[in-house]
Motif scaffolding. Structure first.
Motif, PDB file in Angstrom:
ATOM      1  N   ALA A  23      53.019  15.671  48.774  1.00 15.66           N
ATOM      2  CA  ALA A  23      52.312  16.111  47.725  1.00 15.66           C
ATOM      3  C   ALA A  23      51.299  17.116  48.002  1.00 15.66           C
ATOM      4  O   ALA A  23      50.771  17.052  49.123  1.00 15.66           O
ATOM      5  N   ASP A  24      51.003  18.098  47.372  1.00 11.32           N
ATOM      6  CA  ASP A  24      50.014  19.193  47.812  1.00 11.32           C
ATOM      7  C   ASP A  24      48.582  18.855  47.247  1.00 11.32           C
ATOM      8  O   ASP A  24      48.449  18.731  46.220  1.00 11.32           O
ATOM      9  N   THR A  25      47.881  18.735  47.959  1.00 10.52           N
ATOM     10  CA  THR A  25      46.422  18.505  47.712  1.00 10.52           C
ATOM     11  C   THR A  25      45.393  19.768  47.958  1.00 10.52           C
ATOM     12  O   THR A  25      44.162  19.778  47.585  1.00 10.52           O
ATOM     13  N   ALA A  26      46.010  20.646  48.347  1.00 13.78           N
ATOM     14  CA  ALA A  26      45.204  21.946  48.701  1.00 13.78           C
ATOM     15  C   ALA A  26      44.769  22.592  47.217  1.00 13.78           C
ATOM     16  O   ALA A  26      45.453  22.431  46.119  1.00 13.78           O
ATOM     17  N   PRO A  27      43.505  23.071  47.094  1.00 13.00           N
ATOM     18  CA  PRO A  27      42.922  23.704  45.754  1.00 13.00           C
ATOM     19  C   PRO A  27      43.629  24.941  45.452  1.00 13.00           C
ATOM     20  O   PRO A  27      44.051  25.664  46.586  1.00 13.00           O
ATOM     21  N   GLY A  28      43.614  25.462  44.290  1.00 15.75           N
ATOM     22  CA  GLY A  28      44.233  26.691  44.091  1.00 15.75           C
ATOM     23  C   GLY A  28      45.097  26.454  42.893  1.00 15.75           C
ATOM     24  O   GLY A  28      46.019  25.832  42.744  1.00 15.75           O
ATOM     25  N   TRP A  29      44.685  27.099  41.709  1.00 16.77           N
ATOM     26  CA  TRP A  29      45.458  26.941  40.254  1.00 16.77           C
ATOM     27  C   TRP A  29      46.885  27.289  40.579  1.00 16.77           C
ATOM     28  O   TRP A  29      47.765  26.824  39.846  1.00 16.77           O
ATOM     29  N   TRP A  30      47.151  28.270  41.099  1.00 20.24           N
ATOM     30  CA  TRP A  30      48.221  28.970  41.295  1.00 20.24           C
ATOM     31  C   TRP A  30      49.388  28.055  42.033  1.00 20.24           C
ATOM     32  O   TRP A  30      50.495  28.290  41.914  1.00 20.24           O
ATOM     33  N   ARG A 223      37.930  43.971  34.959  1.00 19.90           N
ATOM     34  CA  ARG A 223      38.046  43.564  33.497  1.00 19.90           C
ATOM     35  C   ARG A 223      38.621  42.211  33.281  1.00 19.90           C
ATOM     36  O   ARG A 223      39.286  41.940  32.425  1.00 19.90           O
ATOM     37  N   GLY A 224      38.548  41.291  34.417  1.00 23.78           N
ATOM     38  CA  GLY A 224      38.709  39.922  34.371  1.00 23.78           C
ATOM     39  C   GLY A 224      40.180  39.336  34.642  1.00 23.78           C
ATOM     40  O   GLY A 224      40.462  38.295  34.444  1.00 23.78           O
ATOM     41  N   VAL A 225      41.049  40.205  35.237  1.00 22.07           N
ATOM     42  CA  VAL A 225      42.433  39.914  35.362  1.00 22.07           C
ATOM     43  C   VAL A 225      42.384  38.679  36.611  1.00 22.07           C
ATOM     44  O   VAL A 225      41.531  38.949  37.518  1.00 22.07           O
ATOM     45  N   SER A 226      43.530  37.862  36.586  1.00 22.10           N
ATOM     46  CA  SER A 226      43.424  36.606  37.325  1.00 22.10           C
ATOM     47  C   SER A 226      44.108  37.196  38.704  1.00 22.10           C
ATOM     48  O   SER A 226      44.486  36.344  39.657  1.00 22.10           O
ATOM     49  N   GLY A 227      44.925  38.263  38.944  1.00 25.25           N
ATOM     50  CA  GLY A 227      45.541  38.720  39.867  1.00 25.25           C
ATOM     51  C   GLY A 227      46.797  39.874  39.577  1.00 25.25           C
ATOM     52  O   GLY A 227      46.796  40.352  38.386  1.00 25.25           O
ATOM     53  N   PHE A 228      47.612  40.214  40.530  1.00 26.25           N
ATOM     54  CA  PHE A 228      48.445  41.094  40.198  1.00 26.25           C
ATOM     55  C   PHE A 228      49.867  40.511  40.854  1.00 26.25           C
ATOM     56  O   PHE A 228      50.110  40.018  41.799  1.00 26.25           O
ATOM     57  N   ARG A 229      51.028  40.955  39.982  1.00 26.69           N
ATOM     58  CA  ARG A 229      52.217  40.683  40.515  1.00 26.69           C
ATOM     59  C   ARG A 229      52.659  42.035  41.085  1.00 26.69           C
ATOM     60  O   ARG A 229      52.456  43.243  40.422  1.00 26.69           O
ATOM     61  N   VAL A 230      52.879  42.204  42.304  1.00 29.71           N
ATOM     62  CA  VAL A 230      53.103  43.433  43.149  1.00 29.71           C
ATOM     63  C   VAL A 230      54.730  43.831  43.175  1.00 29.71           C
ATOM     64  O   VAL A 230      55.342  43.269  43.639  1.00 29.71           O
ATOM     65  N   ASP A 231      54.798  44.949  42.516  1.00 29.51           N
ATOM     66  CA  ASP A 231      56.190  45.287  42.237  1.00 29.51           C
ATOM     67  C   ASP A 231      56.500  46.088  43.642  1.00 29.51           C
ATOM     68  O   ASP A 231      56.051  46.717  44.493  1.00 29.51           O
ATOM     69  N   ALA A 282      39.155  38.309  47.284  1.00 30.35           N
ATOM     70  CA  ALA A 282      38.176  37.237  47.648  1.00 30.35           C
ATOM     71  C   ALA A 282      36.676  37.539  47.238  1.00 30.35           C
ATOM     72  O   ALA A 282      35.850  36.759  46.912  1.00 30.35           O
ATOM     73  N   GLU A 283      36.354  39.054  47.025  1.00 30.11           N
ATOM     74  CA  GLU A 283      35.147  39.188  46.955  1.00 30.11           C
ATOM     75  C   GLU A 283      34.934  38.629  45.267  1.00 30.11           C
ATOM     76  O   GLU A 283      33.843  38.766  44.860  1.00 30.11           O
ATOM     77  N   TYR A 284      35.960  38.675  44.586  1.00 35.95           N
ATOM     78  CA  TYR A 284      35.972  38.316  43.035  1.00 35.95           C
ATOM     79  C   TYR A 284      35.842  36.561  43.068  1.00 35.95           C
ATOM     80  O   TYR A 284      36.206  36.470  41.769  1.00 35.95           O
ATOM     81  N   GLY A 285      36.187  35.992  43.942  1.00 36.50           N
ATOM     82  CA  GLY A 285      36.251  34.510  44.151  1.00 36.50           C
ATOM     83  C   GLY A 285      37.459  34.189  44.571  1.00 36.50           C
ATOM     84  O   GLY A 285      38.306  34.844  44.708  1.00 36.50           O
ATOM     85  N   PRO A 286      37.623  32.597  44.509  1.00 35.28           N
ATOM     86  CA  PRO A 286      38.762  32.092  44.918  1.00 35.28           C
ATOM     87  C   PRO A 286      40.115  32.135  43.979  1.00 35.28           C
ATOM     88  O   PRO A 286      41.303  31.787  44.150  1.00 35.28           O
ATOM     89  N   ASP A 287      40.016  32.689  42.826  1.00 34.17           N
ATOM     90  CA  ASP A 287      41.112  32.097  41.877  1.00 34.17           C
ATOM     91  C   ASP A 287      41.986  33.378  41.324  1.00 34.17           C
ATOM     92  O   ASP A 287      42.611  33.574  40.404  1.00 34.17           O
ATOM     93  N   ARG A 288      41.688  34.556  41.890  1.00 33.50           N
ATOM     94  CA  ARG A 288      42.460  35.841  41.926  1.00 33.50           C
ATOM     95  C   ARG A 288      43.377  35.728  42.811  1.00 33.50           C
ATOM     96  O   ARG A 288      43.337  35.778  44.005  1.00 33.50           O
ATOM     97  N   ILE A 289      44.626  36.158  42.221  1.00 35.97           N
ATOM     98  CA  ILE A 289      46.060  35.862  43.403  1.00 35.97           C
ATOM     99  C   ILE A 289      46.816  37.286  43.305  1.00 35.97           C
ATOM    100  O   ILE A 289      46.769  38.157  42.555  1.00 35.97           O
TER     101      ILE A 289
END
Ligand code: BGC
Length: 575
Positions: A23-30, A223-231, A282-289
């Protein structure tokens, strides 16, 4: 539907368990998220021009919140001539007028956040549109200029440079090089485009390109995005000297030439780029992926998601394993093993805007279509019922796995590909660049059916949709399915609710060997047993509390062919 009955089978779950993942106990919503891909031009057309728009996304977001996904990923909506459905960007920091305005985007973001949904956007860093100001400046500038150095310009070979600089081919067919005409009308240099000729590749050996994309990242993060899918994240850096390539000329795999060894893919230089981007996020916090779209093998993929690089990468080996039990087991074991080695979660995916939808792919008993080539009226046709039944089983198998899962819009409705698309409406550049030999990806991009009784099935109330909705979509419309507890949509709702309740995304995986065979697979995730039967014969389930099965009505303690079930084997489970 949730059945929640006790299976009075003859055998309890015994036999060896092979633990692959704790089981994965590490933090991170993603790490355990379910992320829903919205393909904007086909999601919902609110302004009636036949093409989906951002206001349409805002309008229907409550349905996605209701489905209980964690985030949406939006395919490109940036300014673009739409030669590759928006993957040809002419302005990375604006919304294309066909989709709306930046203000519409901000409204959509606010609504998503109000509903508790995160938003990930697509970043297309390998190439832009030939209409991008930087490429236009490069065309106007002489060879050797800083403007040209933003892209990959080279002199031709052969007499008077009439031959391309090397043998690379475009992914959409034809050469990967196009020659330009100088302002004085003379034939000039060639530029590289791994995709359409309207998509020139950036030169990532130039720091000005890095600076430009760092600006783009910050623009959308602000503008508040939680991250990027990199093409095509694996293509940014090309091997020095752009050497000729002996494998399939577009870098794809062929016998003896694994695609990941191609000189245009997976070069070591990409890591520093992603490290720099991760520092910005990371400058925007731990939740951007960052999530890589990268066709590289699993061992190499693991290097991309080391702790200081990307957070996730699409697991295409999983998608390509199809319903081959042996391959599926291998890919799942290998994915979890190599990714555990770098502390990254796996992702799982069955469909996206580039491949035939899994409800159609799984409708073949023998060889189906090549993933990105589509199905036309003259091709062998999938068995629709079989495909949808197996798609439900495959989705239930996938959504029980630990890690993050990506869903493609419409898969929750069990949509098949559009097949009867008139040639003059086909828009995928693959179709034009191969003279129609490869149909391309339009079939999986057909607009969504929302409301069965409405014009264009509720996709839009104005002009005809940019691609026709097949007649079979009427009974698959969201409102029709929402009313039926045994629909594909209801199954997805139940699966996603249970997945969250049971914590399956952050759970464990052990193969339940006695229920694994040449045509069935079973794993334990915590106390939940997931069993998929692909045998022609029914499979007897072990004793336990049946939580959910992919086909209704089920046949008691037996799992039919093409069926998956979730069971609680500790007597507990969802009430
Ligand atoms: C996207 C495709 C696109 C290509 C070029 C991909 O992998 O998913 O839809 O055509 O990149 O940008």
């Amino acid at each position: 539907m949730s059945v929640d009955t006790v299976i009075s089978a003859t055998a309890p779950l015994t036999g060896p368990l092979t633990l692959i993942h704790a089981a994965d106990t590490a933090p991170g919503w993603w790490r355990s998220a379910v992320i829903y891909q919205v393909y904007p031009r086909s999601f919902r057309d609110l302004n009636g021009d036949g093409i989906g728009d951002i206001a349409g996304i805002t309008e229907e977001l409550p349905h996605l919140a209701d489905l209980d996904v964690d985030a949406v990923w939006l395919s490109p909506f940036y300014r673009s001539p739409q030669r590759d459905a928006g993957y040809d960007v002419s302005d990375y920091c604006d919304v294309d007028p066909i989709f709306g305005t930046l203000q519409d985007f901000d409204v959509m973001m606010a609504e998503a956040h109000r509903l508790g949904l995160r938003v990930i956007v697509d970043l297309v860093p390998n190439h832009c549109s030939d209409q991008h100001a930087a490429f236009q400046a490069a065309l106007a500038a002489p060879a050797g200029s800083p403007e040209r150095d933003m892209f990959i310009f080279r002199d031709g070979t052969g007499p008077e440079g009439h031959e391309p600089p090397n043998n690379w081919q475009s992914h959409f067919g034809g050469p990967a090089w196009t020659r330009v005409i100088a302002p004085d009308g003379q034939p000039d240099q060639w530029y590289l485009h791994l995709f359409d000729s309207s998509q020139p590749d950036f030169n990532w050996d130039n720091t000005a390109v890095h600076a430009e994309f760092e600006r783009v990242l910050r623009f959308w993060l602000d503008r508040g995005v939680s991250g990027f899918r990199v093409d095509v994240a694996h293509a940014l850096i090309k091997a020095p000297g752009l050497p000729a390539w002996g494998g399939r000329a577009d870098g794809g795999s062929s016998d003896g030439f694994p695609g990941h060894e191609a000189p245009m893919f997976g070069q070591p230089g990409v890591h520093d780029i992603y490290r720099a981007w991760r520092r910005i996020l990371a400058e925007y916090g731990p939740d951007r992926i960052l999530c890589a779209e990268a066709s590289v093998d699993l061992d190499r993929l693991a290097h991309w998601v080391r702790p200081d690089e990307m957070h996730q990468a699409f697991n295409f080996p999983y998608l390509h394993a199809g319903l081959d039990v042996h391959r599926l087991r291998g890919v799942i074991t290998d994915s979890l093993t190599v990714l555990n080695g770098v502390g990254a979660p796996s992702t799982w995916v069955l469909s996206n805007h580039d491949v035939v939808r899994h409800a159609s792919r799984f409708g073949y008993n023998g060889q189906g279509p090549r993933d990105g080539d589509g199905i036309g009226p003259a091709d062998p046709q999938p068995d629709t019922e079989l495909g949808r039944r197996r798609a439900a089983a495959a989705s239930m198998f996938m959504l029980g796995l630990p890690g993050a899962a990506y869903l493609y819009q419409g898969e929750e409705l069990g949509l098949p590909d559009g097949i009867d698309i008139p040639e003059h409406l086909r828009q995928d550049p693959t179709f034009a660049r191969t003279g129609g030999e490869r149909l391309g990806r339009d079939g999986c991009r057909v607009p969504l059916p929302w409301r069965a009784a409405e014009r264009h099935l509720g996709f839009g109330s104005g002009q005809d949709p940019w691609l026709p909705l097949p007649p079979g979509f009427t009974e698959l419309a969201r409102d029709a399915q929402a009313a039926s507890p045994s629909s594909h949509l209801s199954l997805y709702r139940n699966m996603l609710a249970l997945r969250r309740e049971l914590g399956l995304g952050s759970g464990s995986l052990a193969w339940a060997e006695d229920w694994c065979s040449g045509s069935s697979l079973a794993y334990l995730n915590g106390a939940t047993l997931v069993v998929m039967n692909l045998n022609h014969e029914p499979l007897e389930l072990p004793l336990g509390r049946l939580l959910l099965r992919s086909a209704e009505p089920g046949s008691g303690r037996f799992l039919a062919s093409g069926e998956t079930a979730w069971l609680r084997i500790d007597g507990g489970g969802a009430e």
